[in-house]
Design an enzyme around this catalytic site. Sequence first.
Site, PDB file in Angstrom:
ATOM      1  N   CYS A 145       0.999   1.767   8.876  1.00 43.83           N
ATOM      2  CA  CYS A 145       1.584   1.024   8.395  1.00 43.83           C
ATOM      3  C   CYS A 145       0.843  -0.615   8.279  1.00 43.83           C
ATOM      4  O   CYS A 145       0.025  -1.153   9.350  1.00 43.83           O
ATOM      5  CB  CYS A 145       2.481   0.576   9.705  1.00 43.83           C
ATOM      6  SG  CYS A 145       3.800  -0.515   9.241  1.00 43.83           S
TER       7      CYS A 145
ATOM      8  N   GLU B 229       0.786  -1.167   0.087  1.00 41.24           N
ATOM      9  CA  GLU B 229      -0.011   0.023   0.049  1.00 41.24           C
ATOM     10  C   GLU B 229       0.720   1.223   0.035  1.00 41.24           C
ATOM     11  O   GLU B 229       2.032   1.212   0.364  1.00 41.24           O
ATOM     12  CB  GLU B 229      -0.625   0.097   1.328  1.00 41.24           C
ATOM     13  CG  GLU B 229       0.124   0.227   2.319  1.00 41.24           C
ATOM     14  CD  GLU B 229      -0.554  -0.132   3.644  1.00 41.24           C
ATOM     15  OE1 GLU B 229      -1.791  -0.881   3.707  1.00 41.24           O
ATOM     16  OE2 GLU B 229       0.073   0.185   5.007  1.00 41.24           O
TER      17      GLU B 229
ATOM     18  N   CYS C   9       6.354  -7.992   6.203  1.00 42.29           N
ATOM     19  CA  CYS C   9       7.784  -7.497   6.884  1.00 42.29           C
ATOM     20  C   CYS C   9       8.268  -8.427   7.712  1.00 42.29           C
ATOM     21  O   CYS C   9       7.566  -9.158   8.530  1.00 42.29           O
ATOM     22  CB  CYS C   9       7.574  -6.000   7.696  1.00 42.29           C
ATOM     23  SG  CYS C   9       8.980  -5.574   8.575  1.00 42.29           S
TER      24      CYS C   9
ATOM     25  N   CYS D 236       2.377  -3.923  15.396  1.00 40.92           N
ATOM     26  CA  CYS D 236       2.264  -3.326  13.935  1.00 40.92           C
ATOM     27  C   CYS D 236       1.480  -4.329  12.957  1.00 40.92           C
ATOM     28  O   CYS D 236       1.729  -5.516  12.913  1.00 40.92           O
ATOM     29  CB  CYS D 236       3.689  -3.255  13.062  1.00 40.92           C
ATOM     30  SG  CYS D 236       3.634  -2.979  11.415  1.00 40.92           S
TER      31      CYS D 236
ATOM     32  N   CYS E  49       7.134  -6.591  14.493  1.00 43.04           N
ATOM     33  CA  CYS E  49       6.823  -5.952  16.015  1.00 43.04           C
ATOM     34  C   CYS E  49       5.523  -6.294  15.997  1.00 43.04           C
ATOM     35  O   CYS E  49       4.495  -6.184  15.302  1.00 43.04           O
ATOM     36  CB  CYS E  49       7.052  -4.397  15.570  1.00 43.04           C
ATOM     37  SG  CYS E  49       8.429  -3.910  14.873  1.00 43.04           S
TER      38      CYS E  49
ATOM     39  N   CYS F  44       3.543   8.182   1.480  1.00 44.72           N
ATOM     40  CA  CYS F  44       3.996   7.121   2.602  1.00 44.72           C
ATOM     41  C   CYS F  44       4.257   5.856   1.510  1.00 44.72           C
ATOM     42  O   CYS F  44       3.170   5.303   1.368  1.00 44.72           O
ATOM     43  CB  CYS F  44       3.112   7.055   3.631  1.00 44.72           C
ATOM     44  SG  CYS F  44       3.602   5.607   4.883  1.00 44.72           S
TER      45      CYS F  44
END
Length: 355
Positions: A338, A94, A114, A121, A118, A107
Amino acid sequence: MPELKPALLSVPKDDMESWLAERGAPAYRHAQVIASVMHGAPSFDEMHELPRSLRAELDSAFRIRSLRPIANSEADRSLTTKTLYELDGGHTVEAVVMRYPDRSTLCISSQAGCPVGCPFCATGKFPFGRNLDAHEIEEQAVDAARLLAAEGRRLSHVVFMGMGEPFINYKAVIESVRRISDPERLAISPRRIVVSTSGVIPRIEQLREEKLPVTLAISLHAARDELRDVLVPINRKYPVRDLVQASQSYAKASGRRVSYEWVMLAGVNDTERDARELGVLLRRKLAHVNLIPFNPVDDTPYVAPSREGARRFRDLVAAQGLNVTVRDTRGREADAACGQLHERVMKSKEVVAVK
Ligand code: SAH
Ligand code: SF4
């Protein structure tokens, strides 16, 4: 699956120039083709300054872009818009455009998913997909520039704060920064480009040697290893003190203040103790602390602080003598932090058609 034609921006400049020369096209055609792509030409056929035969040859050899927009959402009365793109191979990423009176910021994503994971997230909750190529990162910026130009605006800033850890895809990210800042392409100064990292120390050191004056943002979120090991698991490999040392060495070499990001998680990292530890870590350094109110993610144990809670923590950090601001939560309704649109689309399995 039939083999896809190469995306135009994936072809190295030399190869493209040879391709054009083999077809008897003069050298300046290359710059014309790139300029048309940068201006958002929807197809080769729309490149009216090119001879018809060349347009047809380009069309049979290349795709004008590889990213396919599959869903849109918006917030803040259309000041924030988000696009979900499908990549070759089917992964999705995105990009979010934020419009302000004096600037327009994109952004951008550097990976599908990923691998850092984390726990607060949304991106980190999905299995890692793949690294993006430089041209796939550049295409997000080209598409945003096109969108903004149609509104009479200009894309002025780019932040690598979408999906992915830019420094686990270092080569493509640096290549995309060079392209986005290239005066013959989007011409966005590296000073207006922010690369945000969870803290891959060797890559921070490498960036220092690139002499590319981008702004470095470090996702700190905790000042002690014990807590940061949980919130940003890569900390187990690259502990926080070493991280700050590497970041400050970048600040010194580039003369640019490092931005330390801190997602406020109520009761977890917004206490007086956290502010004190942050003070010890960053005092008298070329640093700025950016506090981000947590944007709630399903199935996580975290909650955002109240407005007063956020203000109190900001005052505690300021009392440590640090430069600190609370980031505008622009795009919260559009799920702009995110990975969130991704999550919604994945869940509903519904794809919103894009014109
Ligand atoms: N992987 C890189 C860049 C992408 S994340 C990094 O971690 O720095 C960009 C920023 O969004 C990071 O500071 C990240 O910690 C923050 N972020 C992630 N999830 C969030 C959430 N749910 N609410 C608020 N900020 C979040
Ligand atoms: Fe990856 Fe950044 Fe999300 Fe952590 S915050 S999982 S590093 S995208």
